[in-house]
Design a protein around this motif. Structure first.
Motif, PDB file in Angstrom:
ATOM      1  N   ILE A  38      -5.442   4.325   9.223  1.00  0.00           N
ATOM      2  CA  ILE A  38      -5.300   3.435   8.070  1.00  0.00           C
ATOM      3  C   ILE A  38      -3.983   2.677   8.146  1.00  0.00           C
ATOM      4  O   ILE A  38      -2.945   3.271   8.445  1.00  0.00           O
ATOM      5  CB  ILE A  38      -5.329   4.267   6.758  1.00  0.00           C
ATOM      6  N   TRP A  39      -4.048   1.388   7.844  1.00  0.00           N
ATOM      7  CA  TRP A  39      -2.827   0.603   7.635  1.00  0.00           C
ATOM      8  C   TRP A  39      -2.689   0.364   6.142  1.00  0.00           C
ATOM      9  O   TRP A  39      -3.641  -0.074   5.489  1.00  0.00           O
ATOM     10  CB  TRP A  39      -2.916  -0.747   8.310  1.00  0.00           C
ATOM     11  N   ASP A  40      -1.512   0.628   5.603  1.00  0.00           N
ATOM     12  CA  ASP A  40      -1.184   0.297   4.214  1.00  0.00           C
ATOM     13  C   ASP A  40      -0.106  -0.775   4.282  1.00  0.00           C
ATOM     14  O   ASP A  40       1.065  -0.472   4.503  1.00  0.00           O
ATOM     15  CB  ASP A  40      -0.700   1.545   3.467  1.00  0.00           C
ATOM     16  N   ILE A  41      -0.521  -2.034   4.130  1.00  0.00           N
ATOM     17  CA  ILE A  41       0.392  -3.175   4.289  1.00  0.00           C
ATOM     18  C   ILE A  41       0.990  -3.547   2.935  1.00  0.00           C
ATOM     19  O   ILE A  41       0.264  -3.820   1.985  1.00  0.00           O
ATOM     20  CB  ILE A  41      -0.349  -4.386   4.897  1.00  0.00           C
ATOM     21  N   GLY A  42       2.322  -3.561   2.877  1.00  0.00           N
ATOM     22  CA  GLY A  42       3.016  -3.784   1.613  1.00  0.00           C
ATOM     23  C   GLY A  42       2.976  -2.500   0.803  1.00  0.00           C
ATOM     24  O   GLY A  42       2.594  -2.485  -0.359  1.00  0.00           O
ATOM     25  N   ALA A  43       3.384  -1.401   1.428  1.00  0.00           N
ATOM     26  CA  ALA A  43       3.179  -0.059   0.885  1.00  0.00           C
ATOM     27  C   ALA A  43       3.986   0.256  -0.377  1.00  0.00           C
ATOM     28  O   ALA A  43       3.636   1.184  -1.100  1.00  0.00           O
ATOM     29  CB  ALA A  43       3.469   0.984   1.965  1.00  0.00           C
ATOM     30  N   GLY A  44       5.038  -0.491  -0.648  1.00  0.00           N
ATOM     31  CA  GLY A  44       5.807  -0.264  -1.880  1.00  0.00           C
ATOM     32  C   GLY A  44       6.386   1.130  -1.948  1.00  0.00           C
ATOM     33  O   GLY A  44       7.210   1.509  -1.131  1.00  0.00           O
ATOM     34  N   THR A  45       5.934   1.931  -2.911  1.00  0.00           N
ATOM     35  CA  THR A  45       6.425   3.305  -3.076  1.00  0.00           C
ATOM     36  C   THR A  45       5.678   4.294  -2.189  1.00  0.00           C
ATOM     37  O   THR A  45       6.073   5.447  -2.084  1.00  0.00           O
ATOM     38  CB  THR A  45       6.246   3.782  -4.530  1.00  0.00           C
ATOM     39  N   GLY A  46       4.574   3.848  -1.614  1.00  0.00           N
ATOM     40  CA  GLY A  46       3.764   4.731  -0.778  1.00  0.00           C
ATOM     41  C   GLY A  46       2.684   5.471  -1.541  1.00  0.00           C
ATOM     42  O   GLY A  46       2.068   6.395  -1.008  1.00  0.00           O
ATOM     43  N   SER A  47       2.386   5.064  -2.770  1.00  0.00           N
ATOM     44  CA  SER A  47       1.375   5.783  -3.560  1.00  0.00           C
ATOM     45  C   SER A  47      -0.004   5.728  -2.898  1.00  0.00           C
ATOM     46  O   SER A  47      -0.711   6.746  -2.845  1.00  0.00           O
ATOM     47  CB  SER A  47       1.321   5.255  -4.996  1.00  0.00           C
ATOM     48  N   GLY A  70      11.897   0.451  -0.635  1.00  0.00           N
ATOM     49  CA  GLY A  70      10.531   0.931  -0.463  1.00  0.00           C
ATOM     50  C   GLY A  70      10.439   1.993   0.617  1.00  0.00           C
ATOM     51  O   GLY A  70       9.773   3.018   0.439  1.00  0.00           O
ATOM     52  N   ILE A  71      11.118   1.770   1.732  1.00  0.00           N
ATOM     53  CA  ILE A  71      11.118   2.750   2.833  1.00  0.00           C
ATOM     54  C   ILE A  71      11.671   4.083   2.340  1.00  0.00           C
ATOM     55  O   ILE A  71      11.112   5.150   2.628  1.00  0.00           O
ATOM     56  CB  ILE A  71      11.948   2.220   4.031  1.00  0.00           C
ATOM     57  N   LYS A  72      12.735   4.018   1.571  1.00  0.00           N
ATOM     58  CA  LYS A  72      13.343   5.237   1.014  1.00  0.00           C
ATOM     59  C   LYS A  72      12.363   5.947   0.079  1.00  0.00           C
ATOM     60  O   LYS A  72      12.178   7.166   0.154  1.00  0.00           O
ATOM     61  CB  LYS A  72      14.635   4.870   0.275  1.00  0.00           C
ATOM     62  N   LEU A  73      11.711   5.186  -0.798  1.00  0.00           N
ATOM     63  CA  LEU A  73      10.763   5.772  -1.746  1.00  0.00           C
ATOM     64  C   LEU A  73       9.550   6.375  -1.036  1.00  0.00           C
ATOM     65  O   LEU A  73       9.080   7.456  -1.396  1.00  0.00           O
ATOM     66  CB  LEU A  73      10.317   4.728  -2.766  1.00  0.00           C
ATOM     67  N   ILE A  74       9.045   5.678  -0.023  1.00  0.00           N
ATOM     68  CA  ILE A  74       7.907   6.199   0.747  1.00  0.00           C
ATOM     69  C   ILE A  74       8.292   7.539   1.369  1.00  0.00           C
ATOM     70  O   ILE A  74       7.551   8.524   1.273  1.00  0.00           O
ATOM     71  CB  ILE A  74       7.447   5.204   1.827  1.00  0.00           C
ATOM     72  N   SER A  75       9.470   7.586   1.985  1.00  0.00           N
ATOM     73  CA  SER A  75       9.939   8.819   2.623  1.00  0.00           C
ATOM     74  C   SER A  75      10.077   9.950   1.607  1.00  0.00           C
ATOM     75  O   SER A  75       9.700  11.096   1.881  1.00  0.00           O
ATOM     76  CB  SER A  75      11.268   8.573   3.338  1.00  0.00           C
ATOM     77  N   GLU A  76      10.597   9.644   0.429  1.00  0.00           N
ATOM     78  CA  GLU A  76      10.740  10.656  -0.618  1.00  0.00           C
ATOM     79  C   GLU A  76       9.374  11.145  -1.095  1.00  0.00           C
ATOM     80  O   GLU A  76       9.189  12.346  -1.336  1.00  0.00           O
ATOM     81  CB  GLU A  76      11.552  10.108  -1.788  1.00  0.00           C
ATOM     82  N   ASN A  77       8.416  10.230  -1.216  1.00  0.00           N
ATOM     83  CA  ASN A  77       7.078  10.639  -1.660  1.00  0.00           C
ATOM     84  C   ASN A  77       6.331  11.423  -0.587  1.00  0.00           C
ATOM     85  O   ASN A  77       5.551  12.325  -0.908  1.00  0.00           O
ATOM     86  CB  ASN A  77       6.290   9.422  -2.153  1.00  0.00           C
ATOM     87  N   ILE A  78       6.569  11.116   0.665  1.00  0.00           N
ATOM     88  CA  ILE A  78       5.987  11.911   1.758  1.00  0.00           C
ATOM     89  C   ILE A  78       6.454  13.361   1.624  1.00  0.00           C
ATOM     90  O   ILE A  78       5.653  14.302   1.708  1.00  0.00           O
ATOM     91  CB  ILE A  78       6.372  11.330   3.135  1.00  0.00           C
ATOM     92  N   PHE A 107      -5.550  -1.324   3.888  1.00  0.00           N
ATOM     93  CA  PHE A 107      -5.284  -1.646   2.490  1.00  0.00           C
ATOM     94  C   PHE A 107      -4.147  -2.651   2.470  1.00  0.00           C
ATOM     95  O   PHE A 107      -3.110  -2.431   3.093  1.00  0.00           O
ATOM     96  CB  PHE A 107      -4.895  -0.401   1.683  1.00  0.00           C
ATOM     97  N   ILE A 108      -4.343  -3.751   1.763  1.00  0.00           N
ATOM     98  CA  ILE A 108      -3.309  -4.778   1.660  1.00  0.00           C
ATOM     99  C   ILE A 108      -2.908  -4.900   0.196  1.00  0.00           C
ATOM    100  O   ILE A 108      -3.671  -5.395  -0.625  1.00  0.00           O
ATOM    101  CB  ILE A 108      -3.790  -6.132   2.217  1.00  0.00           C
ATOM    102  N   GLY A 109      -1.704  -4.430  -0.095  1.00  0.00           N
ATOM    103  CA  GLY A 109      -1.194  -4.474  -1.454  1.00  0.00           C
ATOM    104  C   GLY A 109      -0.251  -5.630  -1.682  1.00  0.00           C
ATOM    105  O   GLY A 109       0.044  -5.988  -2.816  1.00  0.00           O
ATOM    106  N   GLY A 110       0.230  -6.211  -0.594  1.00  0.00           N
ATOM    107  CA  GLY A 110       1.143  -7.344  -0.706  1.00  0.00           C
ATOM    108  C   GLY A 110       1.236  -8.075   0.616  1.00  0.00           C
ATOM    109  O   GLY A 110       1.227  -7.461   1.674  1.00  0.00           O
ATOM    110  N   THR A 111       1.301  -9.400   0.532  1.00  0.00           N
ATOM    111  CA  THR A 111       1.362 -10.209   1.757  1.00  0.00           C
ATOM    112  C   THR A 111       2.516 -11.198   1.751  1.00  0.00           C
ATOM    113  O   THR A 111       2.742 -11.875   2.746  1.00  0.00           O
ATOM    114  CB  THR A 111       0.064 -11.017   1.958  1.00  0.00           C
ATOM    115  N   GLY A 112       3.209 -11.310   0.632  1.00  0.00           N
ATOM    116  CA  GLY A 112       4.208 -12.368   0.538  1.00  0.00           C
ATOM    117  C   GLY A 112       3.505 -13.696   0.731  1.00  0.00           C
ATOM    118  O   GLY A 112       2.448 -13.935   0.168  1.00  0.00           O
TER     119      GLY A 112
END
Length: 189
Positions: A38-47, A70-78, A107-112
């Motif tokens: 799975i690719w989660d593009i624009g992962a934000g918090t990683g939810s 976002g990278i920090k939040l994803i890592s914390e949620n992992i 999953f594409i949550g954001g593309t700019g």
């Protein structure tokens, strides 16, 4: 743990997060398998990444995010959810996508402002019978995603979700509506 982890369970900051009700519907549209890539593009918090990783226990989620917070939040949620099948990818899509393994689900949550380029790479790398799910809050995103994937002969479905959440208002309860979200799912035939 069931799907639909409450929003307040996630470590959050100033980065957008796909809300619980939208996350549940989006993940259901992905039709995840136990071993999905799975690719989660624009992962934000990683939810979405966390819930996808829990569903695809033998798979891998590539959580793609450009913002340092976002990278920090994803890592914390992992760590918080104790999932070890998420690979955090710090970079800008579409630039970082070409080096990733071909996905079954995206999953594409954001593309700019790079929607077209992201879609081009996704469609070039998506495996046969793969599924792409795009969340958008604007009519423009919904229209463009529908048009793009139909032109590529994908089976496309769009739903518009309007969620209202209860809130106490003195002695009464009122409903407060959230922004409508378009969930576009496109299946490669």
């Amino acid at each position: 743990m069931t799907s639909g982890i409450p929003d307040e369970y996630f470590v959050r900051g100033n980065i957008p997060m796909t809300k619980e009700e939208i996350r549940v519907l989006s993940i259901s549209k992905l039709r995840l398998k136990e071993d999905s890539t799975i690719w989660d593009i624009g992962a934000g918090t990683g939810s979405v990444s966390v819930e996808a990783a829990l569903a695809a226990k033998k798979g891998v989620v590539y959580s793609i995010e450009k913002e340092k917070e976002g990278i920090k939040l994803i890592s914390e949620n992992i760590k918080k959810f104790n999932v070890n099948n998420i690979v955090v990818v710090n970079g800008i899509a579409p630039d970082v996508l070409m080096d990733l393994p071909s996905p079954d689900r995206v999953f594409i949550g954001g593309t700019g402002d790079k929607m077209h380029h992201i879609f081009d790479i996704v469609t070039s790398k998506l495996k046969e019978k793969g599924i792409v799910v795009i969340n958008g809050i604007t009519l423009d995103t919904a229209y463009y995603a529908n048009h793009y994937f139909k032109q590529k002969n994908y089976d496309v479905q769009t739903i518009c979700v309007n969620v209202s959440v209860s809130r106490e208002a003195g002695q009464k309860t009122m409903m407060v509506s959230q922004n409508p979200v378009y969930i576009i799912s496109a299946k490669r035939e």
